[in-house]
Design a protein around this motif. Sequence first.
Motif, PDB file in Angstrom:
ATOM      1  N   ARG A  74       0.517  -1.151   0.736  1.00 40.42           N
ATOM      2  CA  ARG A  74       0.094   0.520   0.353  1.00 40.42           C
ATOM      3  C   ARG A  74       0.442   1.561   0.171  1.00 40.42           C
ATOM      4  NH1 ARG A  74      -5.208   2.115   2.633  1.00 40.42           N
ATOM      5  NH2 ARG A  74      -4.433   4.269   2.187  1.00 40.42           N
ATOM      6  N   LEU A  75       0.669   2.536  -0.850  1.00 41.37           N
ATOM      7  CA  LEU A  75       1.311   3.799  -0.916  1.00 41.37           C
ATOM      8  C   LEU A  75       0.137   4.644  -0.578  1.00 41.37           C
ATOM      9  CD1 LEU A  75       2.775   0.904  -3.068  1.00 41.37           C
ATOM     10  CD2 LEU A  75       4.275   3.127  -3.494  1.00 41.37           C
ATOM     11  N   ASP A  76       0.907   5.414   0.325  1.00 37.89           N
ATOM     12  CA  ASP A  76       0.427   6.792   0.774  1.00 37.89           C
ATOM     13  C   ASP A  76       1.758   8.143   0.568  1.00 37.89           C
ATOM     14  OD1 ASP A  76      -2.004   6.005   2.739  1.00 37.89           O
ATOM     15  OD2 ASP A  76      -0.861   4.686   3.184  1.00 37.89           O
ATOM     16  N   ALA A  77       0.947   8.916   0.020  1.00 35.99           N
ATOM     17  CA  ALA A  77       1.610  10.129  -0.422  1.00 35.99           C
ATOM     18  C   ALA A  77       1.446  11.274   1.122  1.00 35.99           C
ATOM     19  CB  ALA A  77       1.366  11.228  -1.050  1.00 35.99           C
ATOM     20  N   ILE A  78       2.775  11.734   1.435  1.00 30.58           N
ATOM     21  CA  ILE A  78       3.007  12.576   2.673  1.00 30.58           C
ATOM     22  C   ILE A  78       3.332  13.612   2.145  1.00 30.58           C
ATOM     23  CG2 ILE A  78       3.670  13.426   4.643  1.00 30.58           C
ATOM     24  CD1 ILE A  78       4.546   9.650   4.953  1.00 30.58           C
ATOM     25  N   PRO A  79       2.617  14.827   1.762  1.00 27.15           N
ATOM     26  CA  PRO A  79       3.338  15.323   1.563  1.00 27.15           C
ATOM     27  C   PRO A  79       3.366  16.872   2.342  1.00 27.15           C
ATOM     28  CG  PRO A  79       0.294  15.826   1.950  1.00 27.15           C
ATOM     29  CD  PRO A  79       1.075  14.808   1.564  1.00 27.15           C
ATOM     30  N   GLU A  80       4.575  17.103   1.804  1.00 29.57           N
ATOM     31  CA  GLU A  80       5.328  18.014   2.619  1.00 29.57           C
ATOM     32  C   GLU A  80       4.870  19.574   2.970  1.00 29.57           C
ATOM     33  OE1 GLU A  80       9.741  19.694   2.695  1.00 29.57           O
ATOM     34  OE2 GLU A  80      10.016  19.054   4.288  1.00 29.57           O
ATOM     35  N   PHE A  81       4.734  20.190   1.056  1.00 31.38           N
ATOM     36  CA  PHE A  81       4.498  20.941   0.130  1.00 31.38           C
ATOM     37  C   PHE A  81       3.419  20.737  -0.737  1.00 31.38           C
ATOM     38  CE2 PHE A  81       4.399  23.625  -3.473  1.00 31.38           C
ATOM     39  CZ  PHE A  81       4.157  25.012  -2.566  1.00 31.38           C
TER      40      PHE A  81
ATOM     41  N   ALA B 156      -0.357  10.417  11.544  1.00 34.71           N
ATOM     42  CA  ALA B 156      -1.035  10.821  11.207  1.00 34.71           C
ATOM     43  C   ALA B 156      -1.604   8.847  10.527  1.00 34.71           C
ATOM     44  CB  ALA B 156      -2.386  11.219  10.639  1.00 34.71           C
ATOM     45  N   LEU B 157      -0.791   8.416   9.827  1.00 32.18           N
ATOM     46  CA  LEU B 157      -1.670   6.925   9.299  1.00 32.18           C
ATOM     47  C   LEU B 157      -0.713   5.872   9.765  1.00 32.18           C
ATOM     48  CD1 LEU B 157       0.214   8.831   5.686  1.00 32.18           C
ATOM     49  CD2 LEU B 157      -2.169   7.667   6.618  1.00 32.18           C
ATOM     50  N   GLY B 158      -0.189   6.682  11.218  1.00 35.71           N
ATOM     51  CA  GLY B 158       0.270   5.410  12.010  1.00 35.71           C
ATOM     52  C   GLY B 158       1.444   4.318  12.293  1.00 35.71           C
TER      53      GLY B 158
ATOM     54  N   SER C  94       9.045  25.017   9.359  1.00 37.92           N
ATOM     55  CA  SER C  94       8.591  24.682  10.715  1.00 37.92           C
ATOM     56  C   SER C  94       7.400  23.845  10.192  1.00 37.92           C
ATOM     57  CB  SER C  94       8.381  24.896  12.143  1.00 37.92           C
ATOM     58  OG  SER C  94       7.844  23.876  12.788  1.00 37.92           O
ATOM     59  N   ASN C  95       7.059  22.940   9.417  1.00 37.25           N
ATOM     60  CA  ASN C  95       6.163  22.131   8.971  1.00 37.25           C
ATOM     61  C   ASN C  95       5.537  20.956   9.612  1.00 37.25           C
ATOM     62  OD1 ASN C  95       7.026  19.310   7.867  1.00 37.25           O
ATOM     63  ND2 ASN C  95       7.855  20.861   6.437  1.00 37.25           N
ATOM     64  N   ASP C  96       4.555  19.997   9.183  1.00 37.83           N
ATOM     65  CA  ASP C  96       3.559  18.762  10.232  1.00 37.83           C
ATOM     66  C   ASP C  96       3.745  17.993   9.315  1.00 37.83           C
ATOM     67  OD1 ASP C  96       2.101  19.759   8.221  1.00 37.83           O
ATOM     68  OD2 ASP C  96       0.083  19.784   9.091  1.00 37.83           O
ATOM     69  N   TRP C  97       5.191  17.666   8.580  1.00 38.67           N
ATOM     70  CA  TRP C  97       5.412  16.294   8.030  1.00 38.67           C
ATOM     71  C   TRP C  97       5.190  15.038   9.148  1.00 38.67           C
ATOM     72  CZ3 TRP C  97       8.627  12.934   7.786  1.00 38.67           C
ATOM     73  CH2 TRP C  97       8.518  11.409   6.655  1.00 38.67           C
ATOM     74  N   LEU C  98       5.866  15.337  10.099  1.00 46.15           N
ATOM     75  CA  LEU C  98       5.811  14.528  11.178  1.00 46.15           C
ATOM     76  C   LEU C  98       4.300  13.621  11.676  1.00 46.15           C
ATOM     77  CD1 LEU C  98       9.260  13.941  12.917  1.00 46.15           C
ATOM     78  CD2 LEU C  98       8.257  12.972  12.161  1.00 46.15           C
ATOM     79  N   ALA C  99       3.702  14.896  11.932  1.00 50.08           N
ATOM     80  CA  ALA C  99       2.329  14.503  12.007  1.00 50.08           C
ATOM     81  C   ALA C  99       1.184  13.984  11.132  1.00 50.08           C
ATOM     82  CB  ALA C  99       1.854  15.785  12.750  1.00 50.08           C
TER      83      ALA C  99
END
Length: 302
Positions: free
Chosen positions: A14-21, A108-110, A99-104
Amino acid sequence: MFETNNSFRVGRYRLDAIPEFEGARMPPAAMFTKASPAHLDRLLERVPSDSYDRDRKVLYTSVHSWLVRDDNRLVMLIDTCFGNLKNRMPSHPMFHMQSNDWLAKLAALGVEPQDVTHVINTHLHLDHVGWNTRLVDGAWTPTFPRARHIMPRLEAELALSGGLMRHEANERSIADNVRPVVDASLADFVDPYATIAADLKLIPCYGHSQGMLLVEISGEPGAIVGGDPLHHPLQMLDPDVNTGFCEQPEQAASSRRSFLGRCADEGLIIAPTHFFAPRFSQVKRIEGGFDLTRLSQAAILA
Ligand SMILES: [Zn+2]
């Protein structure tokens, strides 16, 4: 609107995108610095409406990682964006000391940082290695302390010997994103066609950078994920259009054309790092180039 644009399945993964911008970023001429404005205008008439803001004349782009998971314990990140609190002036003001919320978003994807088993840096440009480290007590510290960080050998050896093409912010990125994971013995340098996990290997796509390797996943259909074989759907229409970031323009264009040709002929899904919408698609041949084919809704995970 783009909720179903982030996740899909390829074979066992399974692939999920995690956007920073993601969103409107730059005028076309700022990305495609060598193409004539008239040629760009003609191509932009034909790109998907969600990849270009025609009123403001700016490209929609993205900087995202792909999270790849199987049903067992594999937790892989493909490319790691710019990262937080990095000095990226003068070339990348938008991502300078951010300072972005990429780690959050990852959480959120566990997925917590210690869960990550593999990081693949397809190439060592600053927007593909950023979350390799984060600032802890004033020191650049590996974000994923249990992950093997897999890098193209050709590019890693050039980077660590100072032999990469000169670029000020990128050199700082080698120092604060790459060197710390190497020093922590968390890095593996690999050659083209290395198998990293079941049904998952790295294939060469040289030119955008000197040693870029993309992630090929087998499936029905398969997919080629991550990296910068192309930055925007416009380049499918004319694969000879390079970005200003492509280090070896002729080779980049030739690699792009063969990448797209193979994807069209084999029905492969493409999922590069900077496509905003669609983030992933299939490819078809058209006169003079290629175009994208959106996946049917059934193939996309909500
Ligand atoms: Zn990139």
